[in-house]
Design an enzyme around this catalytic site. Structure first.
Site, PDB file in Angstrom:
ATOM      1  N   GLY A 112       0.803  -1.216   0.000  1.00 16.75           N
ATOM      2  CA  GLY A 112       0.000   0.000   0.000  1.00 16.75           C
ATOM      3  C   GLY A 112       0.838   1.269   0.000  1.00 16.75           C
ATOM      4  O   GLY A 112       2.077   1.219  -0.081  1.00 16.75           O
ATOM      5  N   GLN A 113       0.149   2.405   0.108  1.00 15.17           N
ATOM      6  CA  GLN A 113       0.824   3.707   0.018  1.00 15.17           C
ATOM      7  C   GLN A 113       1.936   3.836   1.058  1.00 15.17           C
ATOM      8  O   GLN A 113       3.039   4.282   0.746  1.00 15.17           O
ATOM      9  CB  GLN A 113      -0.199   4.842   0.216  1.00 15.17           C
ATOM     10  N   ARG A 121      -3.625  -8.901  -1.879  1.00 16.67           N
ATOM     11  CA  ARG A 121      -3.835  -9.226  -3.301  1.00 16.67           C
ATOM     12  C   ARG A 121      -2.906  -8.458  -4.225  1.00 16.67           C
ATOM     13  O   ARG A 121      -2.491  -8.953  -5.249  1.00 16.67           O
ATOM     14  CB  ARG A 121      -5.271  -8.885  -3.694  1.00 16.67           C
ATOM     15  N   ASP A 124      -3.560 -13.158   4.493  1.00 15.13           N
ATOM     16  CA  ASP A 124      -4.874 -12.525   4.620  1.00 15.13           C
ATOM     17  C   ASP A 124      -5.086 -12.279   6.110  1.00 15.13           C
ATOM     18  O   ASP A 124      -5.180 -13.231   6.895  1.00 15.13           O
ATOM     19  CB  ASP A 124      -5.938 -13.481   4.049  1.00 15.13           C
ATOM     20  N   TYR A 158     -15.429   3.912   8.274  1.00 14.27           N
ATOM     21  CA  TYR A 158     -13.975   4.010   8.481  1.00 14.27           C
ATOM     22  C   TYR A 158     -13.687   4.502   9.899  1.00 14.27           C
ATOM     23  O   TYR A 158     -12.901   3.900  10.638  1.00 14.27           O
ATOM     24  CB  TYR A 158     -13.409   4.991   7.446  1.00 14.27           C
ATOM     25  N   LYS A 164     -12.024   2.520  13.027  1.00 15.13           N
ATOM     26  CA  LYS A 164     -10.732   2.978  13.550  1.00 15.13           C
ATOM     27  C   LYS A 164     -10.807   3.367  15.027  1.00 15.13           C
ATOM     28  O   LYS A 164      -9.850   3.169  15.772  1.00 15.13           O
ATOM     29  CB  LYS A 164     -10.185   4.133  12.700  1.00 15.13           C
TER      30      LYS A 164
HETATM   31  N1  SER Z   1      -6.196   9.336   4.243  1.00 13.04           N
HETATM   32  C1  SER Z   1      -7.302   8.727   4.925  1.00 13.04           C
HETATM   33  C2  SER Z   1      -8.537   8.815   4.108  1.00 13.04           C
HETATM   34  O1  SER Z   1      -8.712   9.802   3.444  1.00 13.04           O
HETATM   35  C3  SER Z   1      -7.523   9.396   6.236  1.00 13.04           C
HETATM   36  O2  SER Z   1      -6.930   8.682   7.226  1.00 13.04           O
HETATM   37  O3  SER Z   1      -9.347   7.937   4.165  1.00 13.04           O
END
Ligand code: SER
Length: 318
Positions: free
Chosen positions: A11-12, A36, A53, A142, A146
């Site tokens: 990922g980033q 993946r 996974d 989200y 979190k």
């Molecule tokens: N960069 C994330 C998002 O925009 C924020 O934690 O979902």
């Protein structure tokens, strides 16, 4: 030393954290894992890579045992806009995956770094100088997942004495791997469009919408610094506010214009991501991180913009 496991390595953040950890602790001490996404060559060149996974605890336990893991950087996560489109997946990955990591880490005595986010705040949170300890009633899946993650990590620390640590990252700006499915992604997209087309006509976040942001080298530094910090000094183990800058789309556009004078921005606001952005802080107060473990970002908006334009142009070979 016991080895370091990174989840979400493609990922980033992972694609840059893995090489940074290899530089610091030695490549043979870092195990990168993804689900993946195919790993890039740079990642494959820097560390051993395996597919796992996180929603399957057995494969987490196997990799911990096989590679003598002592620390886990658990980056695998679904970001805000993608989570709104698929809340069930977001809960399974962000909560179920973290729960598995914590359980496996408890069993095998590992420390765990888990990134949290500005997304844990909501409309009832003070939006300016958002305090370290404040109201957290997010209205996105989200955010809900979190906040749950922050509480789970606190629980494992208090109940089992586990070494869990974390920071609340703002929008992260980088050029190696694009973010996927976030609300702050416009702040990355704008640089790609500026370099490729000298314009960004479809900015999906409205003018005047302020959010916290950070350049990737500072994000990597925050993850490594908090894991190396003196445990005794951590008054808020999981989820320290950390920020480096706060800007609205027109501010970053103005900064880009200093280097690309004919660059222009226009807006095509996405109501879903705009609503998410408006529920997040304008600017967090990260005094606790500064005091407890010496957090100090190196890039403000002008320094980030110039570095990002140079590095991304070279990366894109433009
Ligand atoms: N960069 C994330 C998002 O925009 C924020 O934690 O979902």
């Amino acid at each position: 030393m016991k080895r370091i496991l990174v989840t979400g390595a493609c990922g980033q953040v992972g694609s840059e954290l893995v090489p940074a950890l290899c530089d610091r602790y030695g490549a043979h001490n870092v195990i990168a894992t993804g689900h993946r996404t195919k790993p890039g060559q740079e990642l494959l060149d820097s560390a051993a890579f395996y597919y796992i996974d996180c929603t399957d605890i057995k494969c987490i336990e196997e990799i911990i045992k096989q590679h003598n893991i002592g620390t886990i950087y658990h980056l695998a996560s679904i970001l805000s806009a993608k989570a709104e489109a698929n809340p069930q997946l977001a809960w399974n990955v962000n909560v179920g995956g973290l729960y598995n990591i914590l359980e496996a880490a408890r069993e095998h005595h590992c420390s765990v770094f888990t990134p949290s986010t500005i997304g844990v705040f909501g409309l009832s949170t003070p939006q300016d100088n958002t305090p370290q300890v404040t109201i957290q009633r997010p209205n996105t899946m989200y955010g809900v997942s979190k906040v749950t993650g922050e509480l789970l990590c606190d629980y494992y620390y208090h109940k089992y004495g586990m070494d869990t640590r974390g920071v609340r990252w703002p929008g992260l700006i980088s050029y190696v791997t694009p973010p996927g499915g976030g609300t702050t992604d416009y702040a990355v997209e704008i640089f790609y469009e500026a370099i490729k087309h000298r314009k960004y006509p479809n900015c999906f976040i409205k003018e005047g919408t302020y959010m916290d942001m950070m350049y990737m080298p500072d994000a990597l530094k925050s993850a490594i610094d908090i894991m190396e910090a003196d445990s005794e000094k951590l008054n808020h183990r999981n989820a320290y506010n950390v920020t480096a800058m706060s800007f609205a789309p027109e501010d970053v556009a103005k900064e880009i214009k200093k280097h690309i004078p004919d660059f222009y921005i226009d807006y095509k606001v996405d109501p879903v991501r705009q609503a998410i952005a408006e529920s997040w802080p304008n600017k967090m107060d990260d005094t606790a991180a500064r005091l407890d473990w010496g957090w100090q970002p190196q890039y403000d908006l002008p320094a980030m913009a110039v570095d990002m334009l140079n590095k991304l142009s070279a990366w894109l070979k433009i």
